[in-house]
Design an enzyme around this catalytic site. Structure first.
Site, PDB file in Angstrom:
ATOM      1  NE  ARG A 234      17.113  17.673 -33.320  1.00 52.15           N
ATOM      2  CZ  ARG A 234      17.852  18.749 -33.561  1.00 52.15           C
ATOM      3  NH1 ARG A 234      18.836  19.059 -32.730  1.00 52.15           N
ATOM      4  NH2 ARG A 234      17.617  19.505 -34.601  1.00 52.15           N
ATOM      5  CG  ASP A 258      23.593  22.234 -25.813  1.00 56.78           C
ATOM      6  OD1 ASP A 258      23.589  23.115 -24.916  1.00 56.78           O
ATOM      7  OD2 ASP A 258      23.223  22.455 -26.988  1.00 56.78           O
ATOM      8  CD  GLU A 263      15.870  20.266 -26.103  1.00 59.12           C
ATOM      9  OE1 GLU A 263      15.868  21.236 -26.861  1.00 59.12           O
ATOM     10  OE2 GLU A 263      16.873  19.562 -25.902  1.00 59.12           O
ATOM     11  CG  HIS A 295      18.952  23.017 -27.780  1.00 57.16           C
ATOM     12  ND1 HIS A 295      18.046  22.017 -28.084  1.00 57.16           N
ATOM     13  CD2 HIS A 295      19.631  23.251 -28.926  1.00 57.16           C
ATOM     14  CE1 HIS A 295      18.177  21.680 -29.358  1.00 57.16           C
ATOM     15  NE2 HIS A 295      19.132  22.419 -29.881  1.00 57.16           N
TER      16      HIS A 295
END
Length: 330
Positions: A234, A258, A263, A295
């Site tokens: 996260r 990622d 985000e 992501h």
């Protein structure tokens, strides 16, 4: 059952349509995120299905309840974006997909490590331009390196298995020690020992008040100089501003992300024709030793199939008043 999907993407629809053959639910795909401004679009549905960056805070939950929603079906594992106290007050139940494909995220974690180490992304661009120089592309052997895993759930365990195959020493830090992880050679240590000893640190823990910004100015200062940090968990596990300082003073030698704390306004959208206004994110992109993916760690055919199947099965259990296998306790 009528299901309103928020943040629905074209690539999801085929998987859900296939999984829906045995259920025949009415699926309404909305390509906008769930928030206080869009929550009323759930009117007429029985279930709301949301993803990682949808916002189901107290105000949104109240609107959903007013529109008769009694179930929130998360098509992901994490549920930190849902106000569980508000759900309890409004009588809304929450279900999730706890394990869609831990291999997908674990393998992407390894991809980030290998790419950063051997600089394959930079080499690819060089070769396309006819530049075959090896200057600046030197990496290191993973064999013999020490990797610290913060969080050893299903994803962390599989990542540890892969790393052991490379010949790495794997350290683990978690609230509970797993017998199977110990059997494959994971050494459980304190967080301080993990930070001090690890050449690579990989984050696989859930986002909780205790893990929020677990990578911060203080913990970064305890790490080996030149450490590699990987986050496929996260975004808010890392204080991005502290990470930038660590990159500037070379305490952090490599960073693979990622996920990113802010985000929600960036990932899953095509912003190539727009000005990105997040200065922290744009600063991260300027570092040659930072690799960011949007992501996508979960994004394999296997995972998408499992997400669709499990999500609709969760809704089926609710519809049939069966015990909710993947219920999040509110």
């Amino acid at each position: 059952m009528k299901v309103a999907f928020f943040s629905a993407k074209p690539y999801e629809k085929s998987f859900f349509e296939e999984a829906n053959h045995s259920h025949q639910y009415s699926l309404n795909y909305l390509d906008i995120p769930l928030n206080v401004h869009t929550a009323n679009l759930a009117k007429g549905a029985d279930v709301v299905c949301i993803f990682v960056n949808d916002k189901a805070d107290a105000k949104v939950i109240k609107v959903l309840a007013q529109n008769g929603i009694q179930l929130i079906a998360l098509r992901c594992a994490g549920y930190n974006n849902v106000d569980l106290s508000a759900c309890r007050e409004e009588g809304i139940q929450v279900v999730r997909v706890p394990a869609y494909s831990p291999y997908s995220v674990a393998e992407h974690t390894i991809a980030l490590i290998l790419t950063l180490n051997r600089k394959t992304h930079r080499a690819y661009n060089r070769v396309k331009e006819g530049n075959f120089s090896l200057d600046g592309l030197m990496g290191f052997d993973l064999h013999g390196k020490t990797v610290g895993m913060i969080g050893l759930g299903k994803i962390g365990f599989i990542t540890a298995q892969i790393l052991k195959g490379f010949g790495c020493r794997v350290l683990g830090y978690d609230i509970a020690e797993d017998k199977e992880a110990k059997q494959i050679g994971v050494e459980y240590v304190s967080l301080q020992e993990l930070l001090r000893t690890s050449d690579i640190i990989s984050l696989h823990c859930p986002l909780t008040p205790q893990t929020h910004h677990i990578i911060n100015k203080e913990t970064i200062s305890q790490m080996k100089k030149g450490v590699m940090i990987i986050n496929t968990g996260r975004g808010a596990l890392i204080d991005a501003k502290a990470a930038i300082r660590g990159l500037k003073n070379e305490q952090i030698g490599y960073m693979g992300l990622d996920v990113y704390e802010e985000e929600a306004d960036l990932f899953f959208e095509d912003l190539s024709e727009k000005v990105i206004k997040d200065d922290v994110f744009m600063r991260l992109l300027t570092f040659p030793n930072v690799l960011i993916t949007g992501h996508q760690a979960f994004f394999t055919q296997n995972a998408m199939h499992n997400i669709a199947e499990t999500t609709l099965q969760n809704i089926h259990e609710y519809e049939q008043k069966l015990p909710l296998t993947n219920q999040v306790k509110v």
